[in-house]
Design an enzyme around this catalytic site. Structure first.
Site, PDB file in Angstrom:
ATOM      1  N   ASP A 185       0.850  -1.185   0.000  1.00 27.49           N
ATOM      2  CA  ASP A 185       0.000   0.000   0.000  1.00 27.49           C
ATOM      3  C   ASP A 185       0.893   1.245   0.000  1.00 27.49           C
ATOM      4  OD1 ASP A 185      -2.661   1.197   0.230  1.00 27.49           O
ATOM      5  OD2 ASP A 185      -2.191   1.612   2.307  1.00 27.49           O
ATOM      6  N   ARG A 245     -10.315 -12.723   6.464  1.00 23.94           N
ATOM      7  CA  ARG A 245      -9.036 -13.302   6.042  1.00 23.94           C
ATOM      8  C   ARG A 245      -9.193 -14.658   5.372  1.00 23.94           C
ATOM      9  NH1 ARG A 245      -4.689 -10.491   8.234  1.00 23.94           N
ATOM     10  NH2 ARG A 245      -4.991  -9.635  10.305  1.00 23.94           N
TER      11      ARG A 245
HETATM   12  P1  IMP Z   1       1.679  -0.278   3.870  1.00 26.87           P
HETATM   13  O1  IMP Z   1       0.775   0.913   3.832  1.00 26.87           O
HETATM   14  O2  IMP Z   1       2.274  -0.584   2.513  1.00 26.87           O
HETATM   15  O3  IMP Z   1       2.718  -0.134   4.924  1.00 26.87           O
HETATM   16  O4  IMP Z   1       0.761  -1.502   4.254  1.00 26.87           O
HETATM   17  C1  IMP Z   1       0.628  -1.832   5.579  1.00 26.87           C
HETATM   18  C2  IMP Z   1      -0.223  -3.002   5.845  1.00 26.87           C
HETATM   19  O5  IMP Z   1      -1.564  -2.539   5.858  1.00 26.87           O
HETATM   20  C3  IMP Z   1      -0.189  -4.138   4.862  1.00 26.87           C
HETATM   21  O6  IMP Z   1       0.842  -5.050   5.073  1.00 26.87           O
HETATM   22  C4  IMP Z   1      -1.535  -4.753   5.169  1.00 26.87           C
HETATM   23  O7  IMP Z   1      -1.454  -5.531   6.323  1.00 26.87           O
HETATM   24  C5  IMP Z   1      -2.385  -3.547   5.431  1.00 26.87           C
HETATM   25  N1  IMP Z   1      -3.119  -3.135   4.240  1.00 26.87           N
HETATM   26  C6  IMP Z   1      -2.800  -2.177   3.346  1.00 26.87           C
HETATM   27  N2  IMP Z   1      -3.719  -2.081   2.392  1.00 26.87           N
HETATM   28  C7  IMP Z   1      -4.651  -3.027   2.688  1.00 26.87           C
HETATM   29  C8  IMP Z   1      -5.875  -3.439   2.066  1.00 26.87           C
HETATM   30  O8  IMP Z   1      -6.318  -2.935   1.032  1.00 26.87           O
HETATM   31  N3  IMP Z   1      -6.548  -4.450   2.697  1.00 26.87           N
HETATM   32  C9  IMP Z   1      -6.120  -5.042   3.831  1.00 26.87           C
HETATM   33  N4  IMP Z   1      -4.981  -4.699   4.434  1.00 26.87           N
HETATM   34  C10 IMP Z   1      -4.258  -3.693   3.870  1.00 26.87           C
HETATM   35 MG    MG Z   2      -4.741  -5.764   8.585  1.00 22.43          MG
END
Ligand code: IMP
Ligand code: MG
Length: 176
Positions: free
Chosen positions: A102, A164
């Protein structure tokens, strides 16, 4: 799955096809080696399970669980390692696997943690790259699907720990 908050995005068949393709690429690129596949818990448990079964090379498997500092859906720059690896990755080929990328904060922080342990090589594989949401640059070597935005659940991904277990990936929009 009749839940008004969920809209099907990637079916189990579509996911399986992409997972097979990713596994084929990894099997070719890591031929003759025995990399360590590291899944980021909890989200990657299902993806790792499917991915390694589609590989044609031997691998080792380990997991780690991290928590982002900060709360809710907003990531921050650092992570706390809640559950660490059991294996020593020094001198090993590592493939870091997560289901969704993300903002990039989590994967980048995990990569920093792992890089300090001096693996021989560190590659990354994500099933879903929400490229439009990226806030920090992260090296992603293998990508299953790219989407611009949206919160997704299923296939290991949760909203407040729900969903999940679903075998497909859905767009989550509670107002729908
Ligand atoms: P980051 O923003 O790339 O650091 O993502 C952090 C974490 O947020 C990911 O590893 C997921 O656990 C969670 N995450 C981010 N986007 C999503 C989504 O669309 N659905 C579910 N979990 C998400
Ligand atoms: Mg989560």
């Amino acid at each position: 799955m009749r839940d008004p908050a969920l809209t099907l995005l990637y079916s189990r068949e579509a996911i399986a096809a992409r997972v097979r393709a990713l596994a084929q690429m990894l099997s070719q690129d890591f031929a003759g080696r025995e990399p360590i596949v590291i899944g980021v818990l909890k989200g990657a448990f299902m993806f790792v399970a499917d991915l390694v079964r589609a590989l044609t090379i031997p691998v080792q498997i380990d997991f780690l669980q991290v928590a982002s500092y900060g709360s809710g859906r907003i990531s921050s720059g650092t992570v706390q390692v809640l559950t660490d690896l059991r294996c020593d990755i020094r001198g090993q080929d590592v493939i870091l696997v997560d289901t969704v990328l993300d903002t990039g904060f989590t994967l980048r922080a995990v990569l920093e943690v792992l890089a300090k342990r001096q693996p021989r090589a560190l590659s990354t594989c994500v099933l879903l790259d929400k490229r439009g949401r990226r806030q920090v640059a992260v090296q992603v070597d293998y990508v299953g699907f790219t989407l611009t935005d949206g919160f997704v659940v299923g296939y290991g991904l949760d909203h407040a720990e729900a969903y999940r277990h679903l075998d497909s990936i859905y767009l989550f929009s509670p107002a729908a």
